[in-house]
Write a protein that holds these residues in place. Structure first.
Motif, PDB file in Angstrom:
ATOM      1  N   GLY A 126      -9.500  26.039 -25.426  1.00 54.31           N
ATOM      2  CA  GLY A 126      -9.571  27.304 -24.731  1.00 54.31           C
ATOM      3  C   GLY A 126      -8.459  27.503 -23.729  1.00 54.31           C
ATOM      4  O   GLY A 126      -8.341  28.579 -23.136  1.00 54.31           O
ATOM      5  N   SER A 127      -7.626  26.482 -23.542  1.00 51.53           N
ATOM      6  CA  SER A 127      -6.561  26.560 -22.545  1.00 51.53           C
ATOM      7  C   SER A 127      -5.201  26.188 -23.122  1.00 51.53           C
ATOM      8  O   SER A 127      -4.257  26.968 -23.047  1.00 51.53           O
ATOM      9  CB  SER A 127      -6.898  25.653 -21.358  1.00 51.53           C
ATOM     10  OG  SER A 127      -5.889  25.675 -20.384  1.00 51.53           O
ATOM     11  N   LEU A 128      -5.099  24.978 -23.703  1.00 50.01           N
ATOM     12  CA  LEU A 128      -3.812  24.471 -24.175  1.00 50.01           C
ATOM     13  C   LEU A 128      -3.958  23.836 -25.555  1.00 50.01           C
ATOM     14  O   LEU A 128      -4.923  23.111 -25.801  1.00 50.01           O
ATOM     15  CB  LEU A 128      -3.264  23.413 -23.212  1.00 50.01           C
ATOM     16  CG  LEU A 128      -3.036  23.806 -21.751  1.00 50.01           C
ATOM     17  CD1 LEU A 128      -2.765  22.557 -20.925  1.00 50.01           C
ATOM     18  CD2 LEU A 128      -1.882  24.772 -21.638  1.00 50.01           C
ATOM     19  N   GLY A 166      -9.659  18.258 -22.802  1.00 48.47           N
ATOM     20  CA  GLY A 166     -10.256  19.251 -21.922  1.00 48.47           C
ATOM     21  C   GLY A 166     -11.278  18.666 -20.968  1.00 48.47           C
ATOM     22  O   GLY A 166     -11.284  18.960 -19.775  1.00 48.47           O
ATOM     23  N   GLY A 184      -8.898  17.833 -18.187  1.00 48.78           N
ATOM     24  CA  GLY A 184      -9.301  19.006 -17.426  1.00 48.78           C
ATOM     25  C   GLY A 184     -10.394  18.671 -16.429  1.00 48.78           C
ATOM     26  O   GLY A 184     -10.397  19.148 -15.297  1.00 48.78           O
ATOM     27  N   LYS A 193     -12.896  29.470 -15.486  1.00 48.53           N
ATOM     28  CA  LYS A 193     -11.956  30.481 -15.949  1.00 48.53           C
ATOM     29  C   LYS A 193     -10.587  30.278 -15.310  1.00 48.53           C
ATOM     30  O   LYS A 193      -9.556  30.297 -15.990  1.00 48.53           O
ATOM     31  CB  LYS A 193     -12.486  31.883 -15.619  1.00 48.53           C
ATOM     32  CG  LYS A 193     -11.619  33.032 -16.127  1.00 48.53           C
ATOM     33  CD  LYS A 193     -12.324  34.364 -15.870  1.00 48.53           C
ATOM     34  CE  LYS A 193     -11.509  35.529 -16.409  1.00 48.53           C
ATOM     35  NZ  LYS A 193     -10.260  35.750 -15.672  1.00 48.53           N
ATOM     36  N   GLU A 194     -10.561  30.062 -14.008  1.00 48.47           N
ATOM     37  CA  GLU A 194      -9.297  29.845 -13.312  1.00 48.47           C
ATOM     38  C   GLU A 194      -8.623  28.566 -13.795  1.00 48.47           C
ATOM     39  O   GLU A 194      -7.408  28.531 -14.027  1.00 48.47           O
ATOM     40  CB  GLU A 194      -9.515  29.771 -11.796  1.00 48.47           C
ATOM     41  CG  GLU A 194      -8.223  29.563 -11.016  1.00 48.47           C
ATOM     42  CD  GLU A 194      -8.431  29.398  -9.523  1.00 48.47           C
ATOM     43  OE1 GLU A 194      -7.412  29.227  -8.805  1.00 48.47           O
ATOM     44  OE2 GLU A 194      -9.591  29.429  -9.064  1.00 48.47           O
ATOM     45  N   MET A 227      -8.861  27.105 -16.678  1.00 47.80           N
ATOM     46  CA  MET A 227      -8.323  27.259 -18.027  1.00 47.80           C
ATOM     47  C   MET A 227      -7.072  28.133 -18.033  1.00 47.80           C
ATOM     48  O   MET A 227      -6.114  27.862 -18.749  1.00 47.80           O
ATOM     49  CB  MET A 227      -9.391  27.831 -18.951  1.00 47.80           C
ATOM     50  CG  MET A 227     -10.536  26.859 -19.203  1.00 47.80           C
ATOM     51  SD  MET A 227     -11.875  27.535 -20.199  1.00 47.80           S
ATOM     52  CE  MET A 227     -11.094  27.579 -21.809  1.00 47.80           C
ATOM     53  N   GLU A 228      -7.071  29.160 -17.193  1.00 48.96           N
ATOM     54  CA  GLU A 228      -5.911  30.049 -17.118  1.00 48.96           C
ATOM     55  C   GLU A 228      -4.696  29.332 -16.530  1.00 48.96           C
ATOM     56  O   GLU A 228      -3.563  29.600 -16.908  1.00 48.96           O
ATOM     57  CB  GLU A 228      -6.247  31.283 -16.274  1.00 48.96           C
ATOM     58  CG  GLU A 228      -7.188  32.251 -16.975  1.00 48.96           C
ATOM     59  CD  GLU A 228      -7.621  33.400 -16.064  1.00 48.96           C
ATOM     60  OE1 GLU A 228      -7.345  33.321 -14.836  1.00 48.96           O
ATOM     61  OE2 GLU A 228      -8.224  34.365 -16.569  1.00 48.96           O
ATOM     62  N   ARG A 229      -4.941  28.392 -15.636  1.00 47.13           N
ATOM     63  CA  ARG A 229      -3.853  27.681 -14.964  1.00 47.13           C
ATOM     64  C   ARG A 229      -3.625  26.291 -15.540  1.00 47.13           C
ATOM     65  O   ARG A 229      -2.919  25.478 -14.959  1.00 47.13           O
ATOM     66  CB  ARG A 229      -4.172  27.554 -13.462  1.00 47.13           C
ATOM     67  CG  ARG A 229      -4.255  28.885 -12.715  1.00 47.13           C
ATOM     68  CD  ARG A 229      -4.584  28.647 -11.248  1.00 47.13           C
ATOM     69  NE  ARG A 229      -3.615  27.739 -10.633  1.00 47.13           N
ATOM     70  CZ  ARG A 229      -3.867  26.983  -9.561  1.00 47.13           C
ATOM     71  NH1 ARG A 229      -5.072  27.006  -9.002  1.00 47.13           N
ATOM     72  NH2 ARG A 229      -2.936  26.199  -9.071  1.00 47.13           N
ATOM     73  N   GLY A 230      -4.235  26.021 -16.682  1.00 48.45           N
ATOM     74  CA  GLY A 230      -4.204  24.686 -17.259  1.00 48.45           C
ATOM     75  C   GLY A 230      -2.822  24.093 -17.382  1.00 48.45           C
ATOM     76  O   GLY A 230      -2.604  22.906 -17.061  1.00 48.45           O
ATOM     77  N   ASN A 231      -1.863  24.883 -17.803  1.00 48.56           N
ATOM     78  CA  ASN A 231      -0.502  24.384 -18.013  1.00 48.56           C
ATOM     79  C   ASN A 231       0.096  23.841 -16.724  1.00 48.56           C
ATOM     80  O   ASN A 231       0.574  22.699 -16.666  1.00 48.56           O
ATOM     81  CB  ASN A 231       0.358  25.519 -18.579  1.00 48.56           C
ATOM     82  CG  ASN A 231       1.653  25.009 -19.156  1.00 48.56           C
ATOM     83  OD1 ASN A 231       2.479  24.463 -18.443  1.00 48.56           O
ATOM     84  ND2 ASN A 231       1.849  25.184 -20.446  1.00 48.56           N
TER      85      ASN A 231
END
Length: 386
Positions: free
Chosen positions: A12-14, A298, A329, A357-358, A360-364
């Motif tokens: 869901g992220s990377l 994750g 993660g 949510k935050e 996953m959005e900032r995972g990179n």
């Protein structure tokens, strides 16, 4: 210094490749901040265990190609999908690309209705281009139909007492009276099928597909009971009409019973997904010559030791006495058990209170920063000891 970077995807992220590249940036950032002039050789081998990312991991390691096609999603809607083909014409399929939970919205989850028909279409597409070896990763399913949809897409008929075709979905398997495989694709008998999965659950019962995985696919308590009974009925009909007893086979419950259908209809052989990816990427040979290995996923917890990527990486590293750092993660219940399995240290990328949510959005960026900080600690230790 030579570092091997082999993470799984952060679902869901990377993707696994995205995660590996973020880790690489973190290493190089720490190197630059410390003013280290010596070269660092970074080897990237994205990993997977049979779920999402399996095709990318194997194709990228073998300079294969991606074939795009159209299939039905878990709810019978036509979508774009894909599978991989290696230079030796081996096909690599991940059922998640056709029948995955990631393809439907959370309020659409209903394992009474979802189908593996699209996975069967992917297999047929691989047969159409002449593939004689087909690897099928079966993680991340939205389905609980016992693989009936997959078999139907390949020509098998699932008939009720009136001789009519059964509707798609696990909720209709109780109406099954007969399985007719006279129309099953004749090319199947000349193909070697391998299941890539880390799941060892049987088809039915308290450890079966419905009870263990049904709730995450949208099944209520009442639905789990119905689905489990339906899969048991399916197993009885398979035994009667195909002469295959799949009910208690290890891995038969993978992907909502797709494992059972692959064993029964395609005579597939099952292997751990991580083992297949490692073999095809020449992972073991690469490990022998490195100083450090970075992996991650994750979420790391007690389940990781049942064949997921960090565990598989650590098991190989342990044989060659190589240190492994796992950067995930999140670190959840029982992650400490991995310290006995060859992992030297574990870290979470979360650096402050934040919701999923935050994260996953900032995972990179979170992964890059976490690896940079870890490497700075290692560099500091090296400098202080020199």
């Amino acid at each position: 210094m030579k570092i091997l970077v082999s993470p799984d995807s952060f679902k869901g992220s990377l993707t696994a490749l995205d995660a590996a590249q973020a880790m690489q940036k973190g290493i190089l950032s720490a190197k630059e901040d410390f003013g280290i002039t010596e070269s660092i050789d970074i080897i990237i081998i994205p990993m997977a265990d049979g779920g999402e990312g399996t095709v990318d991991a194997i194709v990228s390691a073998n300079h294969g190609r991606i074939i795009k096609t159209r299939v039905l999603d878990p709810l019978g809607r036509e979508i774009g999908s894909f599978f991989g083909v290696l230079p030796d014409n081996t096909a690599v399929i991940e059922m998640a690309a056709a029948s995955g939970l990631n393809l439907i919205k959370s309020d659409e989850r209903n394992p009474m209705k979802t189908t593996t028909y699209g996975t069967g279409q992917l297999i047929k597409a691989a047969l159409d281009i002449g593939c004689k070896n087909i690897i099928i990763g079966i993680g991340g399913s939205a389905t609980n139909d016992g693989g009936a949809g997959m078999a139907q897409a390949l020509g098998a008929k699932f008939l009720d007492k009136n001789g009519d075709d059964l509707k798609l979905g696990g909720g209709y398997l109780n109406e099954l009276d007969k399985i007719d495989i006279s129309g099953l694709d004749s090319r199947i008998k000349d193909v070697n099928f391998v299941i890539a999965s880390d799941v060892r659950n049987p088809l039915c019962g308290p450890e079966g597909a419905s009870a263990v995985y049904g709730p995450q696919k949208g099944a209520s308590y009442e639905m789990v009971k119905i689905l489990d009974e339906n899969l048991e009925h399916l197993a009885q009909v398979i035994k009667k009409d195909l002469g295959r007893d799949v009910k208690d086979l290890l891995g038969a419950g993978a992907a909502g019973g797709l494992g059972a259908a692959l064993l029964a209809f395609l005579d597939a052989k099952s292997r751990q997904g991580i083992e297949i990816v490692m073999e095809l990427s020449n992972f073991r040979e690469k490990v022998k010559d490195v100083d450090l290995i970075l992996t991650g996923e994750g979420a790391t917890d007690y389940q990781t030791k049942f064949g997921k990527v960090p565990f598989g990486v650590a098991q190989v590293a342990k044989k060659y006495n190589k240190p492994v750092i796992c950067v995930s993660g999140s670190l959840l219940t029982g992650y400490e058990e991995l310290y006995n399995c060859g992992i030297s240290a574990m870290f979470s990328i979360i650096n402050k209170p934040m919701d999923l949510k935050e994260a996953m959005e900032r995972g990179n960026k979170l992964l890059e920063k976490a690896v940079s900080n870890i490497m700075k600690s290692l560099f500091l230790g090296v400098i202080n000891n020199s």
